[in-house]
Design a protein around this motif. Structure first.
Motif, PDB file in Angstrom:
ATOM      1  N   TYR A 368       0.844  -1.190   0.000  1.00  0.00           N
ATOM      2  CA  TYR A 368       0.000   0.000   0.000  1.00  0.00           C
ATOM      3  C   TYR A 368       0.888   1.252   0.000  1.00  0.00           C
ATOM      4  O   TYR A 368       0.696   2.165  -0.803  1.00  0.00           O
ATOM      5  CB  TYR A 368      -0.899  -0.019   1.238  1.00  0.00           C
ATOM      6  CG  TYR A 368      -1.541   1.310   1.571  1.00  0.00           C
ATOM      7  CD1 TYR A 368      -2.656   1.759   0.878  1.00  0.00           C
ATOM      8  CD2 TYR A 368      -1.049   2.106   2.604  1.00  0.00           C
ATOM      9  CE1 TYR A 368      -3.251   2.976   1.194  1.00  0.00           C
ATOM     10  CE2 TYR A 368      -1.630   3.317   2.925  1.00  0.00           C
ATOM     11  CZ  TYR A 368      -2.735   3.745   2.217  1.00  0.00           C
ATOM     12  OH  TYR A 368      -3.316   4.951   2.530  1.00  0.00           O
ATOM     13  N   GLY A 369       1.870   1.282   0.888  1.00  0.00           N
ATOM     14  CA  GLY A 369       2.809   2.408   0.913  1.00  0.00           C
ATOM     15  C   GLY A 369       3.654   2.468  -0.337  1.00  0.00           C
ATOM     16  O   GLY A 369       3.896   3.543  -0.894  1.00  0.00           O
ATOM     17  N   GLY A 370       4.112   1.302  -0.803  1.00  0.00           N
ATOM     18  CA  GLY A 370       4.927   1.255  -2.013  1.00  0.00           C
ATOM     19  C   GLY A 370       4.205   1.774  -3.232  1.00  0.00           C
ATOM     20  O   GLY A 370       4.812   2.381  -4.126  1.00  0.00           O
ATOM     21  N   GLY A 371       2.891   1.566  -3.278  1.00  0.00           N
ATOM     22  CA  GLY A 371       2.113   2.058  -4.418  1.00  0.00           C
ATOM     23  C   GLY A 371       2.177   3.569  -4.538  1.00  0.00           C
ATOM     24  O   GLY A 371       2.246   4.117  -5.647  1.00  0.00           O
ATOM     25  N   PHE A 372       2.183   4.272  -3.397  1.00  0.00           N
ATOM     26  CA  PHE A 372       2.257   5.734  -3.414  1.00  0.00           C
ATOM     27  C   PHE A 372       3.620   6.232  -3.871  1.00  0.00           C
ATOM     28  O   PHE A 372       3.726   7.223  -4.596  1.00  0.00           O
ATOM     29  CB  PHE A 372       1.960   6.293  -2.025  1.00  0.00           C
ATOM     30  CG  PHE A 372       0.509   6.278  -1.665  1.00  0.00           C
ATOM     31  CD1 PHE A 372      -0.407   7.006  -2.400  1.00  0.00           C
ATOM     32  CD2 PHE A 372       0.047   5.537  -0.592  1.00  0.00           C
ATOM     33  CE1 PHE A 372      -1.754   7.007  -2.079  1.00  0.00           C
ATOM     34  CE2 PHE A 372      -1.293   5.525  -0.259  1.00  0.00           C
ATOM     35  CZ  PHE A 372      -2.201   6.262  -1.007  1.00  0.00           C
ATOM     36  N   SER A 373       4.682   5.569  -3.422  1.00  0.00           N
ATOM     37  CA  SER A 373       6.022   6.062  -3.753  1.00  0.00           C
ATOM     38  C   SER A 373       6.481   5.640  -5.133  1.00  0.00           C
ATOM     39  O   SER A 373       7.366   6.269  -5.715  1.00  0.00           O
ATOM     40  CB  SER A 373       7.028   5.570  -2.699  1.00  0.00           C
ATOM     41  OG  SER A 373       7.028   4.161  -2.615  1.00  0.00           O
ATOM     42  N   THR A 374       5.880   4.590  -5.686  1.00  0.00           N
ATOM     43  CA  THR A 374       6.262   4.129  -7.022  1.00  0.00           C
ATOM     44  C   THR A 374       5.574   4.924  -8.115  1.00  0.00           C
ATOM     45  O   THR A 374       6.130   5.129  -9.198  1.00  0.00           O
ATOM     46  CB  THR A 374       5.936   2.630  -7.186  1.00  0.00           C
ATOM     47  OG1 THR A 374       6.538   1.892  -6.122  1.00  0.00           O
ATOM     48  CG2 THR A 374       6.461   2.090  -8.512  1.00  0.00           C
ATOM     49  N   VAL A 375       4.365   5.406  -7.836  1.00  0.00           N
ATOM     50  CA  VAL A 375       3.574   6.027  -8.904  1.00  0.00           C
ATOM     51  C   VAL A 375       4.178   7.318  -9.448  1.00  0.00           C
ATOM     52  O   VAL A 375       4.068   7.576 -10.665  1.00  0.00           O
ATOM     53  CB  VAL A 375       2.103   6.230  -8.451  1.00  0.00           C
ATOM     54  CG1 VAL A 375       1.927   7.467  -7.595  1.00  0.00           C
ATOM     55  CG2 VAL A 375       1.182   6.276  -9.657  1.00  0.00           C
ATOM     56  N   PRO A 376       4.841   8.193  -8.653  1.00  0.00           N
ATOM     57  CA  PRO A 376       5.444   9.376  -9.276  1.00  0.00           C
ATOM     58  C   PRO A 376       6.498   9.012 -10.322  1.00  0.00           C
ATOM     59  O   PRO A 376       6.577   9.653 -11.381  1.00  0.00           O
ATOM     60  CB  PRO A 376       6.075  10.125  -8.097  1.00  0.00           C
ATOM     61  CG  PRO A 376       5.339   9.650  -6.904  1.00  0.00           C
ATOM     62  CD  PRO A 376       5.017   8.220  -7.182  1.00  0.00           C
ATOM     63  N   ALA A 377       7.311   7.988 -10.033  1.00  0.00           N
ATOM     64  CA  ALA A 377       8.317   7.563 -11.007  1.00  0.00           C
ATOM     65  C   ALA A 377       7.661   6.914 -12.227  1.00  0.00           C
ATOM     66  O   ALA A 377       8.162   7.038 -13.354  1.00  0.00           O
ATOM     67  CB  ALA A 377       9.293   6.588 -10.344  1.00  0.00           C
ATOM     68  N   TYR A 378       6.543   6.235 -12.021  1.00  0.00           N
ATOM     69  CA  TYR A 378       5.781   5.644 -13.133  1.00  0.00           C
ATOM     70  C   TYR A 378       5.311   6.762 -14.065  1.00  0.00           C
ATOM     71  O   TYR A 378       5.433   6.670 -15.307  1.00  0.00           O
ATOM     72  CB  TYR A 378       4.590   4.884 -12.561  1.00  0.00           C
ATOM     73  CG  TYR A 378       4.031   3.773 -13.436  1.00  0.00           C
ATOM     74  CD1 TYR A 378       4.443   3.587 -14.761  1.00  0.00           C
ATOM     75  CD2 TYR A 378       3.070   2.900 -12.940  1.00  0.00           C
ATOM     76  CE1 TYR A 378       3.921   2.572 -15.542  1.00  0.00           C
ATOM     77  CE2 TYR A 378       2.545   1.875 -13.710  1.00  0.00           C
ATOM     78  CZ  TYR A 378       2.968   1.709 -15.009  1.00  0.00           C
ATOM     79  OH  TYR A 378       2.451   0.691 -15.783  1.00  0.00           O
ATOM     80  N   LEU A 379       4.781   7.836 -13.475  1.00  0.00           N
ATOM     81  CA  LEU A 379       4.332   8.980 -14.271  1.00  0.00           C
ATOM     82  C   LEU A 379       5.496   9.653 -14.977  1.00  0.00           C
ATOM     83  O   LEU A 379       5.363  10.088 -16.123  1.00  0.00           O
ATOM     84  CB  LEU A 379       3.612   9.990 -13.371  1.00  0.00           C
ATOM     85  CG  LEU A 379       2.307   9.513 -12.733  1.00  0.00           C
ATOM     86  CD1 LEU A 379       1.783  10.564 -11.754  1.00  0.00           C
ATOM     87  CD2 LEU A 379       1.263   9.216 -13.797  1.00  0.00           C
ATOM     88  N   ARG A 380       6.616   9.732 -14.305  1.00  0.00           N
ATOM     89  CA  ARG A 380       7.811  10.333 -14.914  1.00  0.00           C
ATOM     90  C   ARG A 380       8.250   9.519 -16.124  1.00  0.00           C
ATOM     91  O   ARG A 380       8.632  10.071 -17.155  1.00  0.00           O
ATOM     92  CB  ARG A 380       8.912  10.417 -13.860  1.00  0.00           C
ATOM     93  CG  ARG A 380      10.239  10.961 -14.357  1.00  0.00           C
ATOM     94  CD  ARG A 380      11.223   9.838 -14.540  1.00  0.00           C
ATOM     95  NE  ARG A 380      12.592  10.310 -14.638  1.00  0.00           N
ATOM     96  CZ  ARG A 380      13.627   9.538 -14.962  1.00  0.00           C
ATOM     97  NH1 ARG A 380      13.438   8.257 -15.209  1.00  0.00           N
ATOM     98  NH2 ARG A 380      14.835  10.029 -15.027  1.00  0.00           N
ATOM     99  N   ASP A 381       8.199   8.195 -16.001  1.00  0.00           N
ATOM    100  CA  ASP A 381       8.567   7.331 -17.127  1.00  0.00           C
ATOM    101  C   ASP A 381       7.645   7.556 -18.320  1.00  0.00           C
ATOM    102  O   ASP A 381       8.084   7.551 -19.471  1.00  0.00           O
ATOM    103  CB  ASP A 381       8.490   5.858 -16.714  1.00  0.00           C
ATOM    104  CG  ASP A 381       9.552   5.479 -15.695  1.00  0.00           C
ATOM    105  OD1 ASP A 381      10.483   6.286 -15.468  1.00  0.00           O
ATOM    106  OD2 ASP A 381       9.445   4.380 -15.112  1.00  0.00           O
ATOM    107  N   MET A 382       6.358   7.761 -18.026  1.00  0.00           N
ATOM    108  CA  MET A 382       5.364   7.868 -19.092  1.00  0.00           C
ATOM    109  C   MET A 382       5.293   9.263 -19.698  1.00  0.00           C
ATOM    110  O   MET A 382       5.129   9.417 -20.911  1.00  0.00           O
ATOM    111  CB  MET A 382       3.974   7.491 -18.554  1.00  0.00           C
ATOM    112  CG  MET A 382       3.865   6.101 -17.948  1.00  0.00           C
ATOM    113  SD  MET A 382       4.279   4.777 -19.110  1.00  0.00           S
ATOM    114  CE  MET A 382       3.049   5.055 -20.359  1.00  0.00           C
ATOM    115  N   PHE A 383       5.385  10.317 -18.846  1.00  0.00           N
ATOM    116  CA  PHE A 383       5.092  11.674 -19.289  1.00  0.00           C
ATOM    117  C   PHE A 383       6.255  12.650 -19.168  1.00  0.00           C
ATOM    118  O   PHE A 383       6.083  13.843 -19.425  1.00  0.00           O
ATOM    119  CB  PHE A 383       3.890  12.227 -18.497  1.00  0.00           C
ATOM    120  CG  PHE A 383       2.661  11.366 -18.589  1.00  0.00           C
ATOM    121  CD1 PHE A 383       1.955  11.256 -19.770  1.00  0.00           C
ATOM    122  CD2 PHE A 383       2.216  10.645 -17.487  1.00  0.00           C
ATOM    123  CE1 PHE A 383       0.815  10.463 -19.864  1.00  0.00           C
ATOM    124  CE2 PHE A 383       1.082   9.849 -17.555  1.00  0.00           C
ATOM    125  CZ  PHE A 383       0.384   9.759 -18.750  1.00  0.00           C
TER     126      PHE A 383
END
Length: 472
Positions: A368-383
């Motif tokens: 649950y915590g990891g999902g929050f910290s991983t998503v900004p980098a996921y967005l950075r990879d995409m956008f």
């Protein structure tokens, strides 16, 4: 983006030291100063996860030792946290572009002022015994502070750590998960110090916390810096071309929300957060009801504390792992492993296996915590990095929705089952299977994520501040 006044000249800021151009790092500034700056903010606003320690005392503001006529009910007080979560997502979405373009110092300063004000206004609400003032203070103003403060360091950290963006955001965002570890015992201790025969101690605690958090958040805003244009870590060589899902191009914030990738990641975050937040919020009651006589109230409190540690540690460890296995693969792990764990929880309860139950909960809350910290980098990879903070802000509306959906699913399904004769030890089984089903939806959404089409990429920026032109 430079703001112009009526004469066409650059507008003067009332507080120029907060402007982005005044936060550009000089030669010799260490990028390792930025994570502590972010932690100064996130450890403070992470108090939101510990707000429940005030609920019981606030039901006794009049009666002092027990609730009396005129005292608030727990169901009424529960809305304070819910309102704050809603405004967290809304403010992150509305102010995301302002945070990105104004720079981290201005955003952190604003969040600090708002967060301190939230406690002081709430203290006034306690003094006047007016719950609506607390709704305004902690719920609305505090929620806005949470949203602005949460996203304020995200894109800055990724610019300083292009070689390890997941680790960088994990270092900061783990502070939000760990803030409750400090705030919970501190709040209880302060209330005991301020308590008298005619006061439960909430008023003095709110005022003290507001002042303390203000100081720490001002320290964070003072030491944060943005890298100079063209800066790169020593020895870092950017990839010559985009690889897999990682792009070297930027996507404008309002163009990003038009892409299917944004909404697929929104669904992924919503599903992962809904499943986790329901468990996190009801862990104490759930553990005691599923293992009556085995898990006492004291042991349940210890479990909640242990879960906070795993929530915090998961934000750093899972995000760091994503730098090596990729963001999409990391979310596949969250979904597949999460499905297995949610299905296992009813079995652990039926078999009386406390160790298995606790292990399942700890891993679930770490993801649950990891999902929050991983998503900004996921967005950075995409956008790309240019507008990632603003895009992240809009994406956090998934958190607001999950903050309502998760507790509602847990509480109302349990109540329905108990009302219809299901033993309390089995009342959560249906919910666990529903949570597993949500993660199946999240798995399918993550499976559909592909690289953003180049037609969405920015070609050049329009100095007027309107949407930049894109490649044809």
């Amino acid at each position: 983006m430079t703001t112009l006044d009526a004469s066409g000249m650059p507008a003067r800021s009332l507080l120029p030291f907060l402007d982005r151009e005044h936060t550009i790092a000089r030669l010799g500034y260490s990028r390792w100063m930025v994570p502590p700056a972010a932690l100064c903010v996130h450890l403070c606003i992470g108090q939101a996860y510990a707000f429940s320690v005030f609920n019981l005392p606030m039901t006794k503001l009049i009666g002092i030792t027990q609730s009396a006529p005129g005292d608030w009910k727990l169901t009424e007080l529960g809305w304070i946290f819910s309102i704050a979560m809603v405004f967290l997502g809304l403010s992150a979405a509305v102010f995301g572009r302002w945070v990105e373009e104004g720079g981290p110092r201005k955003a952190m300063f604003t969040a600090g002022v708002a967060w301190a004000s939230a406690f002081l206004i709430s203290a006034l609400g306690v003094y006047l015994h007016n719950l609506w003032i607390i709704f305004l203070g902690y719920g609305v103003i505090g929620g806005c502070a949470l949203g602005i403060g949460y996203i304020s360091p995200v894109s800055t950290l990724m610019k300083w750590f292009p070689d390890r963006p997941g680790m960088a955001t994990g270092m900061a965002i783990m502070g939000f998960g760990g803030g409750a570890l400090i705030a919970s015992p501190l709040s209880v201790w302060l209330m005991s110090k301020f308590a008298t025969t005619s006061d439960v101690g909430v008023l003095g605690t709110f005022i003290t916390l507001g002042c303390v958090y203000f100081v720490f958040m001002m320290v964070g805003s003072a030491i944060v810096r943005v890298p100079a244009p063209g800066w790169k870590p020593e020895g870092y060589v950017p990839p010559a071309a985009a690889t897999k899902l990682m792009t070297r191009n930027d996507v404008f914030v309002y163009q990003a929300v038009k892409t299917p990738q944004f909404w697929l990641i929104w669904i992924v975050l919503f599903c992962n957060t809904t499943a986790g937040i329901g468990v996190l919020g009801q862990a104490s009651a759930m553990s005691q009801e599923m293992f009556p006589g085995h898990i006492t109230a004291v042991a349940a409190a210890g479990l909640v504390g242990l879960m906070s540690l795993f929530n915090m540690g998961g934000r750093f460890s899972w995000a760091s792992l994503s730098d090596f296995i990729g963001r999409k693969n990391t979310y596949f792990v969250y979904m597949v492993l999460g499905i297995s764990l949610y299905v296992t929880v009813p079995y652990a309860g039926a078999s009386g296996n406390v160790v298995l139950f606790v292990l399942c909960f700890l891993i679930i809350v770490s993801m649950y915590g990891g999902g929050f910290s991983t998503v900004p980098a996921y967005l950075r990879d995409m956008f790309g990095t240019r507008y990632v903070g603003a895009i992240h802000g809009i994406l956090l509306t998934a958190w607001s929705m999950a903050g309502i959906a998760g507790p509602v699913l847990i509480n109302y399904i349990r109540e329905y089952n108990v009302t219809h004769g299901v033993p309390k030890a089995q009342a959560y089984n249906t919910t666990m299977y529903i949570m597993a089903g949500l993660l199946v939806v999240g798995f399918l959404a993550n499976l559909g994520v592909r690289a953003v089409d180049k037609r969405h990429h920015m070609k050049d920026e329009d100095s007027s501040g309107l949407e930049p032109a894109r490649a044809a």
